[in-house]
Motif scaffolding. Structure first.
Motif, PDB file in Angstrom:
ATOM      1  N   THR A   1     -38.233  15.345   8.515  1.00 26.88           N
ATOM      2  CA  THR A   1     -36.934  15.636   9.141  1.00 26.88           C
ATOM      3  C   THR A   1     -36.954  15.336  10.644  1.00 26.88           C
ATOM      4  O   THR A   1     -35.911  15.021  11.222  1.00 26.88           O
ATOM      5  CB  THR A   1     -36.572  17.120   8.951  1.00 26.88           C
ATOM      6  OG1 THR A   1     -37.721  17.893   9.290  1.00 26.88           O
ATOM      7  CG2 THR A   1     -36.149  17.425   7.530  1.00 26.88           C
TER       8      THR A   1
ATOM      9  N   LYS B   1     -35.558  12.003  11.334  1.00 25.48           N
ATOM     10  CA  LYS B   1     -34.088  11.969  11.368  1.00 25.48           C
ATOM     11  C   LYS B   1     -33.594  12.517  12.708  1.00 25.48           C
ATOM     12  O   LYS B   1     -32.711  11.935  13.338  1.00 25.48           O
ATOM     13  CB  LYS B   1     -33.560  12.814  10.200  1.00 25.48           C
ATOM     14  CG  LYS B   1     -32.073  12.809  10.045  1.00 25.48           C
ATOM     15  CD  LYS B   1     -31.688  13.326   8.664  1.00 25.48           C
ATOM     16  CE  LYS B   1     -30.221  13.178   8.395  1.00 25.48           C
ATOM     17  NZ  LYS B   1     -29.443  14.335   8.781  1.00 25.48           N
TER      18      LYS B   1
ATOM     19  N   THR C   1     -33.967   9.769  15.296  1.00 26.37           N
ATOM     20  CA  THR C   1     -32.953   8.689  15.312  1.00 26.37           C
ATOM     21  C   THR C   1     -31.613   9.252  15.814  1.00 26.37           C
ATOM     22  O   THR C   1     -30.880   8.577  16.531  1.00 26.37           O
ATOM     23  CB  THR C   1     -32.786   8.003  13.927  1.00 26.37           C
ATOM     24  OG1 THR C   1     -32.600   8.997  12.927  1.00 26.37           O
ATOM     25  CG2 THR C   1     -33.975   7.145  13.576  1.00 26.37           C
ATOM     26  N   GLU C   2     -31.339  10.510  15.457  1.00 21.63           N
ATOM     27  CA  GLU C   2     -30.085  11.123  15.950  1.00 21.63           C
ATOM     28  C   GLU C   2     -30.127  11.294  17.471  1.00 21.63           C
ATOM     29  O   GLU C   2     -29.141  11.039  18.168  1.00 21.63           O
ATOM     30  CB  GLU C   2     -29.856  12.485  15.276  1.00 21.63           C
ATOM     31  CG  GLU C   2     -29.311  12.325  13.864  1.00 21.63           C
ATOM     32  CD  GLU C   2     -29.362  13.620  13.046  1.00 21.63           C
ATOM     33  OE1 GLU C   2     -29.871  14.639  13.554  1.00 21.63           O
ATOM     34  OE2 GLU C   2     -28.879  13.584  11.888  1.00 21.63           O
TER      35      GLU C   2
ATOM     36  N   GLY D   1     -35.743   4.412   0.845  1.00 26.75           N
ATOM     37  CA  GLY D   1     -34.452   5.094   0.764  1.00 26.75           C
ATOM     38  C   GLY D   1     -34.271   6.064   1.912  1.00 26.75           C
ATOM     39  O   GLY D   1     -33.212   6.103   2.556  1.00 26.75           O
ATOM     40  N   PHE D   2     -35.317   6.831   2.192  1.00 22.16           N
ATOM     41  CA  PHE D   2     -35.247   7.792   3.296  1.00 22.16           C
ATOM     42  C   PHE D   2     -35.055   7.046   4.620  1.00 22.16           C
ATOM     43  O   PHE D   2     -34.242   7.446   5.461  1.00 22.16           O
ATOM     44  CB  PHE D   2     -36.522   8.650   3.330  1.00 22.16           C
ATOM     45  CG  PHE D   2     -36.597   9.554   4.526  1.00 22.16           C
ATOM     46  CD1 PHE D   2     -35.846  10.724   4.585  1.00 22.16           C
ATOM     47  CD2 PHE D   2     -37.395   9.227   5.624  1.00 22.16           C
ATOM     48  CE1 PHE D   2     -35.889  11.555   5.703  1.00 22.16           C
ATOM     49  CE2 PHE D   2     -37.451  10.047   6.742  1.00 22.16           C
ATOM     50  CZ  PHE D   2     -36.696  11.217   6.777  1.00 22.16           C
TER      51      PHE D   2
ATOM     52  N   GLU E   1     -33.694   4.170   5.160  1.00 21.86           N
ATOM     53  CA  GLU E   1     -32.332   3.647   5.275  1.00 21.86           C
ATOM     54  C   GLU E   1     -31.346   4.757   5.653  1.00 21.86           C
ATOM     55  O   GLU E   1     -30.486   4.602   6.510  1.00 21.86           O
ATOM     56  CB  GLU E   1     -31.932   3.009   3.943  1.00 21.86           C
ATOM     57  CG  GLU E   1     -30.733   2.108   4.094  1.00 21.86           C
ATOM     58  CD  GLU E   1     -30.296   1.513   2.768  1.00 21.86           C
ATOM     59  OE1 GLU E   1     -31.097   1.517   1.798  1.00 21.86           O
ATOM     60  OE2 GLU E   1     -29.141   1.059   2.700  1.00 21.86           O
ATOM     61  N   GLU E   2     -31.556   5.900   4.992  1.00 18.14           N
ATOM     62  CA  GLU E   2     -30.686   7.066   5.235  1.00 18.14           C
ATOM     63  C   GLU E   2     -30.643   7.475   6.711  1.00 18.14           C
ATOM     64  O   GLU E   2     -29.616   7.878   7.229  1.00 18.14           O
ATOM     65  CB  GLU E   2     -31.294   8.223   4.444  1.00 18.14           C
ATOM     66  CG  GLU E   2     -30.371   9.280   3.945  1.00 18.14           C
ATOM     67  CD  GLU E   2     -31.212  10.268   3.130  1.00 18.14           C
ATOM     68  OE1 GLU E   2     -31.495  11.345   3.659  1.00 18.14           O
ATOM     69  OE2 GLU E   2     -31.604   9.930   1.992  1.00 18.14           O
ATOM     70  N   ILE E   3     -31.801   7.341   7.391  1.00 18.84           N
ATOM     71  CA  ILE E   3     -31.839   7.783   8.789  1.00 18.84           C
ATOM     72  C   ILE E   3     -31.647   6.614   9.775  1.00 18.84           C
ATOM     73  O   ILE E   3     -31.799   6.788  10.979  1.00 18.84           O
ATOM     74  CB  ILE E   3     -33.153   8.545   9.110  1.00 18.84           C
ATOM     75  CG1 ILE E   3     -34.377   7.621   9.017  1.00 18.84           C
ATOM     76  CG2 ILE E   3     -33.312   9.757   8.192  1.00 18.84           C
ATOM     77  CD1 ILE E   3     -35.641   8.228   9.630  1.00 18.84           C
ATOM     78  N   GLY E   4     -31.392   5.434   9.229  1.00 16.68           N
ATOM     79  CA  GLY E   4     -31.163   4.280  10.111  1.00 16.68           C
ATOM     80  C   GLY E   4     -32.442   3.665  10.622  1.00 16.68           C
ATOM     81  O   GLY E   4     -32.514   3.217  11.780  1.00 16.68           O
TER      82      GLY E   4
ATOM     83  N   TYR F   1     -38.590   0.563   6.842  1.00 19.90           N
ATOM     84  CA  TYR F   1     -39.791   1.174   6.258  1.00 19.90           C
ATOM     85  C   TYR F   1     -40.879   0.168   5.948  1.00 19.90           C
ATOM     86  O   TYR F   1     -40.609  -0.932   5.460  1.00 19.90           O
ATOM     87  CB  TYR F   1     -39.383   1.873   4.957  1.00 19.90           C
ATOM     88  CG  TYR F   1     -40.540   2.325   4.102  1.00 19.90           C
ATOM     89  CD1 TYR F   1     -41.347   3.382   4.516  1.00 19.90           C
ATOM     90  CD2 TYR F   1     -40.825   1.697   2.890  1.00 19.90           C
ATOM     91  CE1 TYR F   1     -42.411   3.802   3.725  1.00 19.90           C
ATOM     92  CE2 TYR F   1     -41.876   2.118   2.096  1.00 19.90           C
ATOM     93  CZ  TYR F   1     -42.671   3.176   2.529  1.00 19.90           C
ATOM     94  OH  TYR F   1     -43.723   3.582   1.757  1.00 19.90           O
TER      95      TYR F   1
END
Ligand code: B1M
Length: 210
Positions: free
Chosen positions: A154, A157, A160-161, A184-185, A187-190, A193
């Motif tokens: 986390t 994430k 990146t935020e 997938g993870f 991509e989700e957070i921009g 991988y």
């Protein structure tokens, strides 16, 4: 026992002195750094992971193995980068907040350095704020984050935020990796991988070219 098995065994047993002597001998006898890394050091660390999971090894022993692995990586580090001189790009790399695992990250740094990247390794347990600060100061092309715990994913994430909030996200490309991470993870957070250190070089090259 063959040399690679013995190297792997010394990592499991946490025997840095023996490991150093054997690795130097193996290199003198013509083994390549890559062979010693893949067939010896990484194989040993994989076994450590299994023994740790099964409760047959405990943290102090794993730390000895980690120290032994570190020494092995230091021995081959100058050899992995042989031949490359150009600077391919600047990368800020960190193990994220709350996470102290750094062997994989160091390996990724070594491979990237060997491929010509200028590495700024911020270390372990690095907060989103510190990563943002480094991006502001260093102005890298890429930011690489490593996490080995499901509980610290986390923090990637959050980082990146934080990069977005600070207006820095568009100036860099973000790469992530580590055992619990998948595409997938990412991509989700921009982020982008790579499953391993060799892939990290390929990914960095692709991101630099895009
Ligand atoms: Co930890 N640990 N550990 N540990 N440890 C794991 C990760 C674990 C899977 C073990 C297990 O249960 N089987 C488990 C995590 C479970 C989970 O969350 N799902 C775990 C745990 C639970 C813990 C503690 C919580 C244990 C405790 O205290 N009770 C604790 C947490 C501390 C913390 O971080 N806050 C802890 C502590 C430690 C040590 C300090 C003892 C030591 C770390 C020493 C160090 O790093 N200096 C340690 C170790 C060594 C491991 C294992 C055994 C080995 C990790 C390793 O170095 N692998 C590990 C088990 C395992 O992974 N099988 C485990 C070798 C390394 C080359 O591979 O790091 O995967 P890896 O890196 C790879 C790829 O992932 C990828 O490329 C690398 C090279 O190919 N990669 C990237 C990594 N970062 C990348 C970044 C990229 C791209 C690719 O782009 C930027």
């Amino acid at each position: 026992m063959d040399i690679l098995k013995q190297i792997s065994q010394y990592v499991v047993e946490g025997e840095p002195g023996e490991l150093e002597e054997l690795m130097r001998r193996a290199l003198d006898q013509g083994s390549t750094a890559r062979e010693l890394l893949d067939g010896g050091l990484l194989d040993g660390m994989n076994q450590v992971g299994e023994l740790f999971r099964e409760g047959e090894m405990f943290v102090p022993e794993v730390l000895m193995s980690a120290r032994t692995m570190d020494l092995g990586m230091e021995i081959i580090k100058p050899l992995l980068g042989e031949g490359d001189v150009k600077v391919a790009g600047k990368i800020v790399v960190a193990t994220v907040k709350g996470d102290l695992h750094d062997i994989g990250k160091k390996l990724v740094c070594m491979m990237l350095e060997g491929a010509g990247y200028e590495i700024h390794d911020l270390g372990v347990d690095v907060s989103p704020e510190d990563i943002c600060r480094a991006v502001e100061e260093i102005r890298p092309d890429l930011v690489g984050m490593s996490a080995m715990l499901t509980t610290t994913m986390t923090a990637m994430k959050e980082t990146t935020e934080a990069l977005r909030a600070a207006g820095l996200y568009d100036s860099v490309k973000v790469m992530v990796g580590g055992a619990p991470i998948n595409a997938g993870f990412a991509e989700e957070i921009g982020a982008n991988y790579s499953p391993d250190a060799t892939g990290a070089v390929e990914l960095a090259n692709a991101l630099m070219a895009s």
